[in-house]
Design a protein around this motif. Structure first.
Motif, PDB file in Angstrom:
ATOM      1  N   ASP A  61      10.746  15.052   7.903  1.00  0.00           N
ATOM      2  CA  ASP A  61      10.176  14.101   6.941  1.00  0.00           C
ATOM      3  C   ASP A  61       9.266  13.108   7.641  1.00  0.00           C
ATOM      4  O   ASP A  61       8.347  12.558   7.042  1.00  0.00           O
ATOM      5  CB  ASP A  61      11.300  13.324   6.248  1.00  0.00           C
ATOM      6  N   ALA A  62       9.582  12.848   8.913  1.00  0.00           N
ATOM      7  CA  ALA A  62       8.779  11.888   9.667  1.00  0.00           C
ATOM      8  C   ALA A  62       8.879  12.205  11.157  1.00  0.00           C
ATOM      9  O   ALA A  62       9.814  12.887  11.590  1.00  0.00           O
ATOM     10  CB  ALA A  62       9.263  10.464   9.406  1.00  0.00           C
ATOM     11  N   VAL A  63       7.902  11.719  11.898  1.00  0.00           N
ATOM     12  CA  VAL A  63       7.863  11.943  13.340  1.00  0.00           C
ATOM     13  C   VAL A  63       7.809  10.575  14.028  1.00  0.00           C
ATOM     14  O   VAL A  63       7.024   9.714  13.628  1.00  0.00           O
ATOM     15  CB  VAL A  63       6.603  12.746  13.736  1.00  0.00           C
ATOM     16  N   LEU A  64       8.671  10.399  15.029  1.00  0.00           N
ATOM     17  CA  LEU A  64       8.590   9.185  15.845  1.00  0.00           C
ATOM     18  C   LEU A  64       8.089   9.598  17.215  1.00  0.00           C
ATOM     19  O   LEU A  64       8.694  10.423  17.898  1.00  0.00           O
ATOM     20  CB  LEU A  64       9.976   8.534  15.956  1.00  0.00           C
ATOM     21  N   ASN A  94      -2.205  16.595   8.773  1.00  0.00           N
ATOM     22  CA  ASN A  94      -3.139  15.950   7.834  1.00  0.00           C
ATOM     23  C   ASN A  94      -2.897  14.446   7.714  1.00  0.00           C
ATOM     24  O   ASN A  94      -2.905  13.871   6.622  1.00  0.00           O
ATOM     25  CB  ASN A  94      -3.038  16.627   6.457  1.00  0.00           C
ATOM     26  N   LEU A  95      -2.661  13.815   8.847  1.00  0.00           N
ATOM     27  CA  LEU A  95      -2.354  12.384   8.861  1.00  0.00           C
ATOM     28  C   LEU A  95      -3.659  11.598   8.906  1.00  0.00           C
ATOM     29  O   LEU A  95      -4.091  11.138   9.956  1.00  0.00           O
ATOM     30  CB  LEU A  95      -1.488  12.057  10.077  1.00  0.00           C
ATOM     31  N   PHE A  96      -4.288  11.470   7.768  1.00  0.00           N
ATOM     32  CA  PHE A  96      -5.635  10.896   7.746  1.00  0.00           C
ATOM     33  C   PHE A  96      -5.643   9.370   7.714  1.00  0.00           C
ATOM     34  O   PHE A  96      -6.652   8.751   7.995  1.00  0.00           O
ATOM     35  CB  PHE A  96      -6.413  11.443   6.540  1.00  0.00           C
ATOM     36  N   ALA A  97      -4.506   8.769   7.385  1.00  0.00           N
ATOM     37  CA  ALA A  97      -4.487   7.306   7.227  1.00  0.00           C
ATOM     38  C   ALA A  97      -3.667   6.638   8.320  1.00  0.00           C
ATOM     39  O   ALA A  97      -2.453   6.769   8.373  1.00  0.00           O
ATOM     40  CB  ALA A  97      -3.921   6.941   5.862  1.00  0.00           C
ATOM     41  N   ASN A  98      -4.340   5.944   9.178  1.00  0.00           N
ATOM     42  CA  ASN A  98      -3.678   5.275  10.300  1.00  0.00           C
ATOM     43  C   ASN A  98      -3.626   3.767  10.023  1.00  0.00           C
ATOM     44  O   ASN A  98      -4.661   3.128   9.891  1.00  0.00           O
ATOM     45  CB  ASN A  98      -4.480   5.566  11.572  1.00  0.00           C
ATOM     46  N   SER A 267       0.856   6.762  10.764  1.00  0.00           N
ATOM     47  CA  SER A 267      -0.201   7.699  10.399  1.00  0.00           C
ATOM     48  C   SER A 267       0.338   8.554   9.264  1.00  0.00           C
ATOM     49  O   SER A 267       1.327   9.270   9.448  1.00  0.00           O
ATOM     50  CB  SER A 267      -0.569   8.587  11.588  1.00  0.00           C
ATOM     51  N   LEU A 268      -0.311   8.452   8.106  1.00  0.00           N
ATOM     52  CA  LEU A 268       0.265   9.037   6.891  1.00  0.00           C
ATOM     53  C   LEU A 268      -0.606  10.122   6.285  1.00  0.00           C
ATOM     54  O   LEU A 268      -1.830  10.082   6.401  1.00  0.00           O
ATOM     55  CB  LEU A 268       0.445   7.932   5.843  1.00  0.00           C
ATOM     56  N   ASP A 269       0.052  11.050   5.596  1.00  0.00           N
ATOM     57  CA  ASP A 269      -0.687  12.044   4.814  1.00  0.00           C
ATOM     58  C   ASP A 269      -0.701  11.601   3.344  1.00  0.00           C
ATOM     59  O   ASP A 269      -0.294  10.477   3.022  1.00  0.00           O
ATOM     60  CB  ASP A 269      -0.094  13.449   4.998  1.00  0.00           C
ATOM     61  N   GLU A 270      -1.129  12.479   2.453  1.00  0.00           N
ATOM     62  CA  GLU A 270      -1.239  12.129   1.028  1.00  0.00           C
ATOM     63  C   GLU A 270       0.111  11.788   0.404  1.00  0.00           C
ATOM     64  O   GLU A 270       0.178  11.141  -0.625  1.00  0.00           O
ATOM     65  CB  GLU A 270      -1.805  13.324   0.222  1.00  0.00           C
ATOM     66  N   ASN A 271       1.197  12.335   1.007  1.00  0.00           N
ATOM     67  CA  ASN A 271       2.522  12.170   0.403  1.00  0.00           C
ATOM     68  C   ASN A 271       3.401  11.190   1.164  1.00  0.00           C
ATOM     69  O   ASN A 271       4.620  11.229   1.039  1.00  0.00           O
ATOM     70  CB  ASN A 271       3.232  13.522   0.322  1.00  0.00           C
ATOM     71  N   TYR A 307       7.437   3.154   4.874  1.00  0.00           N
ATOM     72  CA  TYR A 307       6.410   3.992   4.252  1.00  0.00           C
ATOM     73  C   TYR A 307       6.895   5.395   3.912  1.00  0.00           C
ATOM     74  O   TYR A 307       6.546   5.918   2.865  1.00  0.00           O
ATOM     75  CB  TYR A 307       5.169   4.072   5.151  1.00  0.00           C
ATOM     76  N   THR A 308       7.665   6.014   4.775  1.00  0.00           N
ATOM     77  CA  THR A 308       8.105   7.376   4.458  1.00  0.00           C
ATOM     78  C   THR A 308       9.399   7.368   3.654  1.00  0.00           C
ATOM     79  O   THR A 308       9.538   8.122   2.696  1.00  0.00           O
ATOM     80  CB  THR A 308       8.288   8.210   5.746  1.00  0.00           C
TER      81      THR A 308
END
Ligand code: IPM
Ligand code: MG
Length: 356
Positions: A61-64, A94-98, A267-271, A307-308
């Protein structure tokens, strides 16, 4: 909650261990699986992003992430270097938002190289596009010209939809950050006077702003933005910019807060699936000495919960514990001042756990 832990290189393993310690102390229902990336990935399987690591990240679900890179890999072919592993995982997920917040903790006002009155109360959110721009544009490479001279090429490019989706992230964050009685502000940073790519960037931001009447949109050329960040940083609320400008401005903004060792990132994707890492690098010169500052990584774990996992209360619990540890006088070497309790990396982790 499935979490991939990618410690990486240099100080990565020691700072990530502190964030893991803090997460475990919260007793969340979370499974954590570790895998190598960067130089560690190259050592383990000849690839800075081993297949198994990418698969784990895709399944989580998430990466640290800690940090990647070490000078000892500088002579490797480009595709084998640690940084490639990082760029590839950003792209593959697809982590387009940092999101790179630059927040000044009052206790650290003296650690900034700028005057306290210039930085006190500073709270900026830099929204950097992370999967496009000159970082990924084609064509790229080094080749030979007919006259035998070498030529290097990179391509700056953005398409409209890439600009629009990062713009939305910035406007939405500005709305969330809005304080009662204040206007939400987004400053879009470009070089529209010279570069067509960013002329388009500016046009799309203006079009998008029609959907956000409550947000005040302004524009700034990147050279001026670099200057204004030092001159009067508190004029900014949310800044949104492309990959390369965001890389540079976020390092600059981090120093306003005293130490790059304090700044987390998401760093986030669309979801809202995301990768969370400190904004700083792997600092191989101090690796393994237990002197690195783990707070940026611990604060990245807080961003992850926010966020996640939509867990604002535990995110705040971590952030407040960091504030408390600072208020109690605990400092790693990078933020140490006279009269503080100077501690190592793992002791700082313990201090945060104790303050939870
Ligand atoms: C960052 C880093 C990376 C980047 C490097 C290590 C590839 O500087 O996350 O800011 O340029 O994006
Ligand atoms: Mg950088």
């Amino acid at each position: 909650m499935k979490l991939a832990i990618l410690p990486g290189d240099g100080i990565g393993p020691e700072i990530v261990a502190q964030a893991v310690k803090v997460l475990k102390a919260l007793n969340l229902n979370m499974t954590m699986t570790e895998a190598p990336i960067g130089g560690a990935g190259y050592e383990a399987s000849g690839d800075p992003l081993p297949d198994a690591t990418l698969q784990l990240a895709l399944d989580s679900d998430a990466v640290l992430l800690g940090a990647v890179g070490d000078w000892k890999y500088d002579k490797l072919e480009r595709h084998l270097r640690p940084e490639r592993g990082l760029l590839r995982i950003r792209k593959a997920l697809n982590l387009f938002a940092n999101l790179r917040p630059a927040l000044l903790y009052p206790e650290l006002a003296g650690a900034s190289t700028l005057k306290p009155e210039v930085v006190s109360g500073l709270d900026i959110m830099i929204v950097r596009e992370l999967t496009g721009d000159i970082y990924f544009g084609q064509p790229r490479g080094i080749s030979s010209l007919p006259n035998g001279e070498r030529e290097g090429i990179n391509t700056m490019r953005y398409c409209e939809s890439e600009i629009r989706r990062i713009g939305r992230v910035a406007f939405d964050i500005a709305m969330k950050r809005r304080q009662p009685g204040q206007k939400a502000k987004v400053c879009s940073v470009d070089k529209a006077n010279v570069l067509e790519t960013t002329e388009l960037w500016r046009q799309v931001m203006i079009e998008l702003s029609a959907d956000y009447p409550e947000v005040e949109l302004s524009h700034m050329y990147v050279d001026n933005a670099a200057m204004q960040l030092i001159r009067a940083p508190k004029q900014f609320d949310v800044m949104v910019t492309g990959n390369i400008f965001g890389d540079i401005l976020s390092d600059e903004a981090s120093m306003l807060t005293g130490s790059i060792g304090m700044l987390p990132s998401a760093s986030l994707d669309e979801n809202n699936k995301g990768m969370y890492e400190p904004s700083h690098g792997s600092a191989p010169d101090i690796a393994g000495k237990n002197i690195a500052n783990p707070l940026a990584t611990i604060l990245s774990a807080a961003m992850m919960l926010r966020y996640t996992f939509n867990d604002e209360s535990n995110a705040l619990r971590i952030e407040n514990a960091v504030k408390k540890a600072l208020a109690q006088g605990y400092r790693t070497a990078d933020i140490a001042t006279d009269g503080c309790k100077q501690v190592g990396c793992s002791e700082m982790g313990d201090a945060v756990v104790a303050a939870l």
